[in-house]
Design a protein around this motif. Sequence first.
Motif, mmCIF file in Angstrom:
data_model
loop_
_atom_site.group_PDB
_atom_site.id
_atom_site.type_symbol
_atom_site.label_atom_id
_atom_site.label_comp_id
_atom_site.label_asym_id
_atom_site.label_seq_id
_atom_site.Cartn_x
_atom_site.Cartn_y
_atom_site.Cartn_z
ATOM 1 N N THR A 132 54.298 -84.874 -54.814
ATOM 2 C CA THR A 132 53.502 -84.152 -53.830
ATOM 3 C C THR A 132 52.225 -84.932 -53.569
ATOM 4 O OG1 THR A 132 54.341 -82.022 -54.641
ATOM 5 C CG2 THR A 132 52.366 -81.972 -53.266
ATOM 6 N N VAL A 133 51.947 -85.172 -52.306
ATOM 7 C CA VAL A 133 50.699 -85.836 -51.914
ATOM 8 C C VAL A 133 49.753 -84.755 -51.416
ATOM 9 C CG1 VAL A 133 49.637 -87.566 -50.425
ATOM 10 C CG2 VAL A 133 51.981 -87.903 -51.254
ATOM 11 N N ARG A 134 48.557 -84.723 -51.978
ATOM 12 C CA ARG A 134 47.566 -83.720 -51.594
ATOM 13 C C ARG A 134 46.340 -84.374 -50.978
ATOM 14 N NH1 ARG A 134 48.576 -78.628 -53.406
ATOM 15 N NH2 ARG A 134 50.196 -78.415 -55.016
ATOM 16 N N ALA A 135 45.756 -83.644 -50.050
ATOM 17 C CA ALA A 135 44.447 -83.992 -49.501
ATOM 18 C C ALA A 135 43.537 -82.833 -49.863
ATOM 19 C CB ALA A 135 44.522 -84.187 -47.990
ATOM 20 N N GLY A 136 42.808 -82.970 -50.967
ATOM 21 C CA GLY A 136 42.081 -81.827 -51.506
ATOM 22 C C GLY A 136 43.070 -80.805 -52.008
ATOM 23 N N ASP A 137 42.941 -79.561 -51.547
ATOM 24 C CA ASP A 137 43.868 -78.509 -51.961
ATOM 25 C C ASP A 137 45.102 -78.416 -51.063
ATOM 26 O OD1 ASP A 137 42.199 -77.768 -54.045
ATOM 27 O OD2 ASP A 137 41.088 -76.321 -52.810
ATOM 28 N N ALA A 138 45.112 -79.150 -49.969
ATOM 29 C CA ALA A 138 46.207 -79.051 -49.007
ATOM 30 C C ALA A 138 47.330 -80.019 -49.351
ATOM 31 C CB ALA A 138 45.700 -79.347 -47.594
ATOM 32 N N VAL A 139 48.561 -79.553 -49.189
ATOM 33 C CA VAL A 139 49.720 -80.429 -49.343
ATOM 34 C C VAL A 139 49.872 -81.239 -48.054
ATOM 35 C CG1 VAL A 139 52.222 -80.542 -49.597
ATOM 36 C CG2 VAL A 139 50.906 -78.892 -50.940
ATOM 37 N N ALA A 140 49.869 -82.571 -48.198
ATOM 38 C CA ALA A 140 49.996 -83.459 -47.039
ATOM 39 C C ALA A 140 51.430 -83.950 -46.849
ATOM 40 C CB ALA A 140 49.061 -84.646 -47.184
ATOM 41 N N ALA A 141 52.131 -84.177 -47.954
ATOM 42 C CA ALA A 141 53.501 -84.677 -47.880
ATOM 43 C C ALA A 141 54.183 -84.431 -49.216
ATOM 44 C CB ALA A 141 53.530 -86.163 -47.531
ATOM 45 N N SER A 142 55.508 -84.450 -49.210
ATOM 46 C CA SER A 142 56.253 -84.208 -50.450
ATOM 47 C C SER A 142 57.668 -84.730 -50.293
ATOM 48 C CB SER A 142 56.268 -82.713 -50.787
ATOM 49 O OG SER A 142 56.860 -81.980 -49.732
ATOM 50 N N GLY A 143 58.369 -84.789 -51.417
ATOM 51 C CA GLY A 143 59.765 -85.215 -51.396
ATOM 52 C C GLY A 143 60.359 -85.099 -52.781
ATOM 53 N N SER A 144 61.678 -85.179 -52.855
ATOM 54 C CA SER A 144 62.356 -85.091 -54.147
ATOM 55 C C SER A 144 63.516 -86.063 -54.197
ATOM 56 C CB SER A 144 62.848 -83.662 -54.399
ATOM 57 O OG SER A 144 63.815 -83.279 -53.441
ATOM 58 N N VAL A 145 63.940 -86.370 -55.403
ATOM 59 C CA VAL A 145 65.106 -87.228 -55.620
ATOM 60 C C VAL A 145 65.773 -86.780 -56.909
ATOM 61 C CG1 VAL A 145 63.759 -88.996 -56.859
ATOM 62 C CG2 VAL A 145 65.933 -89.613 -55.784
ATOM 63 N N SER A 146 67.099 -86.764 -56.919
ATOM 64 C CA SER A 146 67.837 -86.407 -58.121
ATOM 65 C C SER A 146 68.725 -87.568 -58.522
ATOM 66 C CB SER A 146 68.680 -85.142 -57.900
ATOM 67 O OG SER A 146 69.611 -85.349 -56.865
ATOM 68 N N VAL A 147 69.036 -87.645 -59.801
ATOM 69 C CA VAL A 147 69.881 -88.711 -60.341
ATOM 70 C C VAL A 147 71.253 -88.136 -60.645
ATOM 71 C CG1 VAL A 147 70.175 -90.387 -62.193
ATOM 72 C CG2 VAL A 147 67.888 -89.912 -61.292
#
Length: 216
Positions: A132-147
Amino acid sequence: MGADADAELFQTWITGWSACRGYEPHDDGRSTSVLLTDQQHQTEHFLFEPTTERFLELAAETKQDPRRVLTVVTTRMQDLIDAADPLHMHVTDRQQSLMSADMHRQDVEDPRVPGDEFTLERESAGACRRVTVRAGDAVAASGSVSVVGEFAVYDRIVTEEGFRRRGLATYVMRALTAGVLQDDVTTGLLMASADGRALYEFLGWRHLIDVFVIRG
């Protein structure tokens, strides 16, 4: 790559996609179905390179159930859409793409955060890794990956409104990749939208097969 190999890759994608979303895939011999527990308990059915007869059978069942979605992975997309025309189905998406990448060609180094205002958070839950990428308290971007064995299955690479066109999707992909390469994965898999495909191609991913989605 042959149809059998593509079918195995698609089943691997379903396994990894389900793992990060908390879904339980079920194969009844005709299709693979998944109860979308986070989407008002809709059910999504998946078909890989079906015959026209099998596709129309599942399409007719889908038309009768407003909470059901049919996703078809095929090299015959337009032929199947045309075949379903008498059913008056609603094609909600005809521009998805199953894609793959050679993970040995991906960057193993942790990428630099694209701006001092951003911070990166990592978390793991079983086979699933999230960033999760945050700018202060706000979520700016996110992603997931599984193996899944030697495969890395990426999902929900999202840049929030107001933070787009700043390189965050690329950053999320590279951050996920840097973490998952510790597991000696060899191949990456993901389902791309039309908007996302250009980004993934820039990062070295290649198109495998077309995907479309229909509802009643």
